[in-house]
Design a protein around this motif. Structure first.
Motif, short mmCIF file in Angstrom:
data_model
loop_
_atom_site.label_atom_id
_atom_site.label_comp_id
_atom_site.label_asym_id
_atom_site.label_seq_id
_atom_site.Cartn_x
_atom_site.Cartn_y
_atom_site.Cartn_z
N PHE A 253 -2.84 -5.06 10.86
CA PHE A 253 -3.04 -6.23 11.73
C PHE A 253 -4.32 -6.95 11.32
N GLN A 254 -4.27 -7.42 10.10
CA GLN A 254 -5.43 -7.96 9.39
C GLN A 254 -6.18 -8.99 10.23
N ASN A 255 -7.49 -8.90 10.20
CA ASN A 255 -8.35 -9.84 10.92
C ASN A 255 -8.81 -10.91 9.92
N PRO A 256 -8.32 -12.18 10.09
CA PRO A 256 -7.77 -12.78 11.31
C PRO A 256 -6.26 -13.01 11.33
N THR A 257 -5.53 -12.71 10.25
CA THR A 257 -4.14 -13.18 10.15
C THR A 257 -3.17 -12.39 11.00
N GLY A 258 -3.49 -11.12 11.34
CA GLY A 258 -2.57 -10.28 12.08
C GLY A 258 -1.50 -9.63 11.24
N HIS A 259 -1.51 -9.82 9.92
CA HIS A 259 -0.47 -9.25 9.07
C HIS A 259 -0.59 -7.72 9.01
N LEU A 260 0.56 -7.08 8.84
CA LEU A 260 0.64 -5.63 8.71
C LEU A 260 1.23 -5.30 7.34
N MET A 261 0.47 -4.56 6.54
CA MET A 261 0.93 -4.21 5.20
C MET A 261 1.99 -3.11 5.27
N SER A 262 3.06 -3.26 4.50
CA SER A 262 4.14 -2.29 4.50
C SER A 262 3.71 -1.00 3.81
N ALA A 263 4.45 0.06 4.07
CA ALA A 263 4.15 1.35 3.44
C ALA A 263 4.28 1.26 1.93
N ASP A 264 5.31 0.55 1.43
CA ASP A 264 5.49 0.42 -0.02
C ASP A 264 4.31 -0.32 -0.66
N ASP A 265 3.85 -1.37 0.01
CA ASP A 265 2.71 -2.12 -0.53
C ASP A 265 1.44 -1.28 -0.50
N ARG A 266 1.27 -0.45 0.51
CA ARG A 266 0.10 0.42 0.57
C ARG A 266 0.09 1.37 -0.62
N ALA A 267 1.24 1.95 -0.91
CA ALA A 267 1.33 2.84 -2.06
C ALA A 267 1.04 2.09 -3.36
N ALA A 268 1.56 0.86 -3.47
CA ALA A 268 1.34 0.07 -4.68
C ALA A 268 -0.12 -0.32 -4.85
N VAL A 269 -0.79 -0.64 -3.75
CA VAL A 269 -2.22 -1.00 -3.82
C VAL A 269 -3.05 0.20 -4.26
N VAL A 270 -2.74 1.37 -3.73
CA VAL A 270 -3.47 2.57 -4.14
C VAL A 270 -3.25 2.84 -5.63
N GLU A 271 -2.03 2.64 -6.10
CA GLU A 271 -1.75 2.83 -7.52
C GLU A 271 -2.52 1.82 -8.36
N ALA A 272 -2.61 0.57 -7.87
CA ALA A 272 -3.37 -0.45 -8.59
C ALA A 272 -4.85 -0.09 -8.65
#
Length: 483
Positions: A253-272
């Motif tokens: 729930f990103q401040n300020p946009t309110g977006h929620l990152m998906s589980a797949d994107d979280r895994a991809a960001v960690v890999e990056a």
């Protein structure tokens, strides 16, 4: 020194989306790229693709791209050097017109009766008095000692560790350091992990105080746009090209946009981050405030097996801001180092606040249910009021958190925030959440107020919006379909 950042033709074409039927086509392409710069999806100082590459990716003539670049260059959104390429930029603006330095009204500037939408925070939950009473009963067990625990009381660290474990991230108390709020946690990490002159990746928009800590440290800011959510490919390229060793992200729930990152994107960001040999500091201040789903998303650190992800949490949004209790979850060696380094600042966090927070963790699901009901009702009231009173504002309805990121049809956020204060409502304009003066067509609207207050706030905002008195250039009256 970090490498020059660039965006490829295929990437830029993907960001632009389908080109509209508007003619001349070069004008639509120019406006689309300009919008990407203004709303933060395309960072400043990024080298644009060669004209031939972008033309091929879009399926248009090279002349169309050349004319679009010329148009952007004339307006100040592109700077070029002969034989070296073209980079995204912002036109020079004066401080006395929209697009200049952002105005931020302090609560001290507000008149009595002003509705303050500058702060996203709730009053204490219903169970708070009982938590205080239980904490007072526990206090005599701690008064026989010195009261200084640089890493935080073991009881609270156990409660925080247990909560991470419940959310799918096995955690030991030794991996937790309790701080005086999440801001102190972030400042402590910046002082420990960032050297002056080093590049650090931040989202755009992002939490303003996080930017302040990095500027005070002398860090170089490499941005990645998230106004419409995360583009993991661009984020990974930004990490690699900028040579960052640290990234600050708010996936919940990103401040300020309110977006929620998906589980797949979280895994991809960690890999990056692993591929770029960078660490990630994840701000989880809003992680427990889901509205549309009962369970919070798995922590980003649960996708990491090597201690690359450091988590920062806070009691402020879920429990109460007056507690000023935050924490860091990291490896045991770094936790020990941070506990030692924080001693010259404040020695240790206060005992009473920690005991209250520990008691509240014992009833965390009860508090989460209360917040979910409050925030859901308030969010829906705000959304309905905005759609009724300012239907030309656009936004994505957040699934949780406390903030709605509203896009205005024109870049007048700073002017509107000034006018709104005179109408009795305080709002923060988009540029305050950016590292480089863009986002002038956005407002952050927290919904941590009662539905009636929010409806009245929107009524006042609508009146202020009508009274901004800003002349909208003719070429800005229609936005292309590709943005």
């Amino acid at each position: 020194m970090s490498e020059v950042r660039y965006v490829g033709g295929v990437q830029l074409a993907r960001l632009l989306g389908p080109l509209p039927s508007e003619r001349p086509l070069y004008a639509a392409l120019s406006r689309g790229i300009r919008t990407l710069v203004q709303d933060g999806r395309l960072p400043l100082g990024v080298r644009l693709p060669a004209e031939r590459d972008l033309a091929g990716a879009l399926g248009v003539s090279r002349t169309t791209v050349t004319s679009a670049y010329d148009d952007l260059r004339e307006d100040g959104f592109v700077s070029s050097r002969q034989g070296a390429g073209s980079w995204t930029a912002l036109p020079a603006v004066s401080a006395d017109r929209p697009g200049g330095p952002a105005f931020t009204a302090s609560p001290r500037d507000a008149q009595p009766g002003t509705i303050d939408l500058g702060c996203a925070s709730h009053a204490a939950p219903a169970v708070f008095p009982e938590a205080v009473e239980a904490a007072v009963a526990q206090l005599p067990l701690y008064t026989c000692g010195p009261g200084y625990e640089p890493a935080g009381l073991l009881r609270l660290r156990e409660a925080i560790a247990d909560r991470y474990t419940e959310r799918g991230l096995p955690t030991r108390p030794e991996e937790i350091v309790v701080t005086n709020g999440a801001q102190q946690a972030w400042n402590l990490l910046v002082q420990t992990l960032v050297r002056p002159g080093e590049p650090v990746m931040v989202e755009r928009p992002t939490y303003p105080h996080a930017l302040g800590a990095l500027r005070n440290r002398g860090a170089l800011l490499a941005t990645v746009g998230v106004s419409d959510g995360w583009d993991v490919e661009l984020l990974a390229d930004g990490m690699r090209q900028s040579g960052v060793r640290l990234a600050y992200l708010i996936p919940d729930f990103q401040n300020p946009t309110g977006h929620l990152m998906s589980a797949d994107d979280r895994a991809a960001v960690v890999e990056a981050s692993r591929a770029s040999k960078a660490q990630i500091v994840v701000d989880e201040t809003f992680a427990e405030l889901s509205i549309d789903a009962a369970a919070p998303m798995p922590p980003m650190a649960s996708f990491d097996g090597g201690g690359r992800v450091i988590s920062v949490g806070s009691a402020s949004k879920l429990f109460w801001g007056g507690l000023r209790v935050g924490w860091i979850r990291t490896t045991i060696p770094l936790a020990q180092r941070l506990a030692t380094l924080r001693e010259p600042m404040d020695i240790a966090p206060p005992v009473m606040e920690q005991l209250i927070t520990a008691e509240l963790f014992c009833r965390v699901e009860e508090v989460r249910a209360e917040r979910r009901a409050q925030l859901g009702e308030a969010r829906d009231a705000l959304v309905a009021a905005l759609r009724a009173r300012v239907p030309d504002w656009t936004f994505t309805v957040p699934e949780g958190g406390m903030c709605l990121w509203a896009r205005l049809p024109f870049p007048v956020a700073t002017c509107l925030s000034e006018t709104a204060l005179r109408h009795g409502v305080r709002v923060i304009p988009g540029p305050m959440f950016g590292a480089d003066g863009v986002l002038e067509d956005y407002l952050r609207l927290p919904f941590a107020k009662s539905p009636d207050q929010l409806r009245e706030a929107v009524t006042r905002l609508a009146a202020a919006y009508e009274g901004t008195g800003v002349e909208i250039p003719v070429q800005d009256r229609q936005m292309p379909a590709c943005v």
